[in-house]
Design an enzyme around this catalytic site. Structure first.
Site, short mmCIF file in Angstrom:
data_model
loop_
_atom_site.label_atom_id
_atom_site.label_comp_id
_atom_site.label_asym_id
_atom_site.label_seq_id
_atom_site.Cartn_x
_atom_site.Cartn_y
_atom_site.Cartn_z
N GLU A 92 4.13 0.63 -5.17
CA GLU A 92 3.12 1.51 -4.58
C GLU A 92 3.45 1.84 -3.13
OE1 GLU A 92 -0.82 0.37 -7.13
OE2 GLU A 92 -0.24 -0.96 -5.52
N CYS A 107 2.81 3.71 4.55
CA CYS A 107 3.05 2.28 4.36
C CYS A 107 3.96 2.16 3.13
CB CYS A 107 1.69 1.63 4.13
SG CYS A 107 1.79 -0.10 3.77
N CYS A 114 6.98 -9.91 -4.89
CA CYS A 114 7.34 -10.62 -3.66
C CYS A 114 7.52 -12.09 -4.02
CB CYS A 114 6.25 -10.47 -2.61
SG CYS A 114 6.66 -11.24 -1.02
N CYS A 118 2.12 -15.82 -0.75
CA CYS A 118 0.95 -16.05 0.12
C CYS A 118 -0.29 -16.05 -0.76
CB CYS A 118 0.86 -14.96 1.18
SG CYS A 118 2.33 -14.86 2.21
N CYS A 121 -2.71 -12.80 -1.18
CA CYS A 121 -2.12 -11.47 -1.38
C CYS A 121 -1.90 -11.17 -2.86
CB CYS A 121 -0.79 -11.42 -0.63
SG CYS A 121 0.14 -9.90 -0.88
N GLY A 161 6.05 -6.46 -0.90
CA GLY A 161 7.30 -7.18 -0.64
C GLY A 161 7.48 -7.60 0.80
N GLU A 162 8.49 -8.43 1.00
CA GLU A 162 8.78 -8.96 2.33
C GLU A 162 10.06 -8.28 2.86
OE1 GLU A 162 7.67 -10.83 4.89
OE2 GLU A 162 9.66 -10.49 5.72
N SER A 191 6.50 -5.40 9.22
CA SER A 191 5.66 -6.60 9.17
C SER A 191 6.34 -7.67 8.34
CB SER A 191 4.31 -6.24 8.54
OG SER A 191 3.52 -7.39 8.39
N SER A 214 2.78 -11.64 10.36
CA SER A 214 1.61 -12.16 9.65
C SER A 214 1.45 -13.62 10.03
CB SER A 214 1.82 -12.02 8.14
OG SER A 214 1.85 -10.67 7.80
N LEU A 215 0.66 -13.88 11.04
CA LEU A 215 0.49 -15.26 11.52
C LEU A 215 -0.63 -15.94 10.71
CD1 LEU A 215 1.71 -17.14 13.69
CD2 LEU A 215 -0.27 -16.59 15.11
N HIS A 216 -1.79 -15.35 10.76
CA HIS A 216 -2.93 -15.74 9.90
C HIS A 216 -3.49 -17.14 10.11
CE1 HIS A 216 -1.89 -11.98 8.22
NE2 HIS A 216 -1.18 -12.37 7.20
N ASN A 290 -9.34 -8.72 2.57
CA ASN A 290 -9.71 -7.79 1.49
C ASN A 290 -9.69 -8.53 0.17
OD1 ASN A 290 -9.80 -5.33 3.06
ND2 ASN A 290 -7.58 -5.48 3.22
N CYS A 333 -4.77 -3.47 2.69
CA CYS A 333 -3.76 -4.52 2.88
C CYS A 333 -3.94 -5.63 1.86
CB CYS A 333 -3.90 -5.16 4.25
SG CYS A 333 -3.53 -4.06 5.56
N1 SAH Z 1 5.35 -9.07 3.51
C1 SAH Z 1 4.97 -8.56 4.76
C2 SAH Z 1 4.44 -7.14 4.71
C3 SAH Z 1 3.53 -6.76 3.60
S1 SAH Z 1 1.92 -7.36 3.60
C4 SAH Z 1 3.97 -9.46 5.45
O1 SAH Z 1 3.46 -10.35 4.79
O2 SAH Z 1 3.76 -9.31 6.64
C5 SAH Z 1 1.08 -6.38 4.84
C6 SAH Z 1 -0.06 -7.11 5.55
O3 SAH Z 1 -1.19 -7.29 4.66
C7 SAH Z 1 0.33 -8.52 5.99
O4 SAH Z 1 -0.14 -8.81 7.28
C8 SAH Z 1 -0.37 -9.37 4.97
O5 SAH Z 1 -0.53 -10.68 5.39
C9 SAH Z 1 -1.66 -8.61 4.79
N2 SAH Z 1 -2.44 -9.01 3.63
C10 SAH Z 1 -2.00 -9.55 2.48
N3 SAH Z 1 -3.03 -9.84 1.64
C11 SAH Z 1 -4.16 -9.47 2.30
C12 SAH Z 1 -5.55 -9.47 1.96
N4 SAH Z 1 -5.98 -9.92 0.78
N5 SAH Z 1 -6.44 -9.00 2.87
C13 SAH Z 1 -6.01 -8.52 4.07
N6 SAH Z 1 -4.72 -8.46 4.43
C14 SAH Z 1 -3.79 -8.93 3.55
FE1 SF4 Z 2 4.67 -11.18 0.24
FE2 SF4 Z 2 3.60 -10.25 2.51
FE3 SF4 Z 2 2.09 -10.55 0.29
FE4 SF4 Z 2 2.99 -12.70 1.62
S1 SF4 Z 2 1.57 -11.14 2.39
S2 SF4 Z 2 3.03 -12.41 -0.61
S3 SF4 Z 2 4.99 -12.01 2.29
S4 SF4 Z 2 3.78 -9.13 0.56
#
Ligand code: SAH
Ligand code: SF4
Length: 342
Positions: A92, A107, A114, A118, A121, A161-162, A191, A214-216, A290, A333
């Site tokens: 997508e 985007c 991936c 995480c 996600c 994906g990463e 990212s 993506s620190l989180h 989300n 996201c």
């Molecule tokens: N793999 C990369 C880029 C893709 S994800 C990464 O992880 O950074 C893009 C962004 O969406 C990242 O910051 C990711 O952590 C965030 N993301 C993933 N799942 C999410 C969710 N359920 N709610 C909000 N943001 C989310």
């Molecule tokens: Fe992959 Fe980024 Fe989703 Fe983590 S947040 S599973 S690195 S796409």
């Protein structure tokens, strides 16, 4: 006979190919410009190329090797495309339109699935299928430009994906987006979940996009509960790589922080985050979680979100809250699952 995919070719390759078809070399320049600058969808729209040459092109080649399988338009104007590649796999890509802004951001995805797992996600839930090739990453932008007739001005590598797990293709894609689509590197953001050695490698590249991380979480213990990558490259080694990126680019990094209700949204987390970030040149982008199918995580309470923002702001850093875009079509996201049948 397999047709030649013209968008895969550099101008030099296109020139030798066009000559091999018995055409004049200058045709290559015309075709190149139709594909990369004028969003031609078909050979018939290449009006300055004579009919016989267009027929020859139709018989032997095609512009792209991927197609739009599905298009969904959100009530906020966001468009999500499901793109099908030659082997039938799909990914997508999301076009974010803001009525009050002149820029158009895309985007893009860099992998089908991936590997990073995480917990919050949707992308990795069905596992990892394959890396996208550089031209497949760039084609997402070309297809969207062809579909809308609009020029994309900003690219964020934040789809499925990463990116740093597909480093060589991402580097090539950045080069092609810059050279062929004429989008400045300053308008590209990548990212990553924090693949430390690759962040260091990116810092040495000529074209360095803005880095978003993506620190989180503000510490190792919380981060490892939600991001398996923390077991491989922990938050302290990540910080060193970010400081190095700061030094090599002189630009601010974006720290992405998903706020998840009752997990990382407390006042203590905010204070700890300030301490962690104090010697980094960065902006902070807060992302309210989300919802994703079958997940135990919750959105943060609105007042926790605002309190978190105010505490961070007091440290002097710029803090923004990411607008939720396209949630009604699962385009926000973390919601990009690449489901073919939804
Ligand atoms: N793999 C990369 C880029 C893709 S994800 C990464 O992880 O950074 C893009 C962004 O969406 C990242 O910051 C990711 O952590 C965030 N993301 C993933 N799942 C999410 C969710 N359920 N709610 C909000 N943001 C989310
Ligand atoms: Fe992959 Fe980024 Fe989703 Fe983590 S947040 S599973 S690195 S796409």
């Amino acid at each position: 006979m397999n047709k030649v995919i013209l968008s895969k070719l550099s101008i030099e390759e296109l020139e030798s190919y066009i000559v091999s078809l018995g055409e004049k070399k200058f045709r290559a320049g015309q075709i190149f410009s139709w594909i990369w600058a004028k969003n031609a969808k078909s050979f018939d729209s290449m009006t300055d190329i004579k009919k016989e040459s267009r027929e020859l092109l139709k018989q032997n080649c095609q512009i792209l090797d991927c197609t739009i399988k599905k298009r969904q338009i959100s009530s906020d104007g966001t468009i999500k495309y499901l793109i099908e590649f030659q082997d039938g796999l799909c990914a997508e890509t999301v076009l974010m339109r803001f009525d009050n802004r002149s820029n158009l951001s895309m985007c893009v995805s860099c992998q089908v699935g991936c590997k990073m797992g995480c917990k919050f996600c949707a992308t990795g839930k069905n596992g990892f299928k394959r890396n996208l090739l550089a031209h497949e990453i760039v084609s997402q932008i070309l297809l969207c430009q062809m579909d809308t007739g609009l020029k994309i001005t900003n690219v964020v590598f934040m789809g499925q994906g990463e990116p740093l797990d597909n480093f060589d293709n991402i580097k090539k894609a950045i080069y092609l987006i810059n050279k062929n689509l004429q989008i400045s590197i300053r308008r590209m953001t990548l990212s990553t979940c924090g693949i430390v050695p690759k962040i260091n490698e990116l810092a040495l590249c000529e074209l360095k996009p803005t880095l978003a991380v993506s620190l989180h979480a503000p510490n190792h213990d919380i981060r490892k509960q939600i991001m398996p990558i923390e077991n491989k490259y922990d938050i302290e080694s990540l910080k060193k790589a970010l400081k190095n990126y700061n030094e090599k680019t002189k630009d601010r990094i974006t720290i992405e922080y998903i706020l998840i209700g009752n997990l990382n949204d407390t006042k203590d987390c905010a204070m700890e985050l300030i301490e962690f970030l104090k010697d980094l040149k960065c902006n902070i982008n807060l992302i309210p979680y989300n919802s994703v199918d079958n997940s135990a995580f919750k959105k943060p309470a609105k007042k926790n979100l605002m309190l978190f923002k105010y505490i961070l702001e007091a440290s002097g850093k710029k803090v923004t809250i990411r607008l939720e875009r396209g949630a009604d079509i699962d385009a926000a996201c973390g919601q990009l699952a690449g489901k073919v049948n939804n």
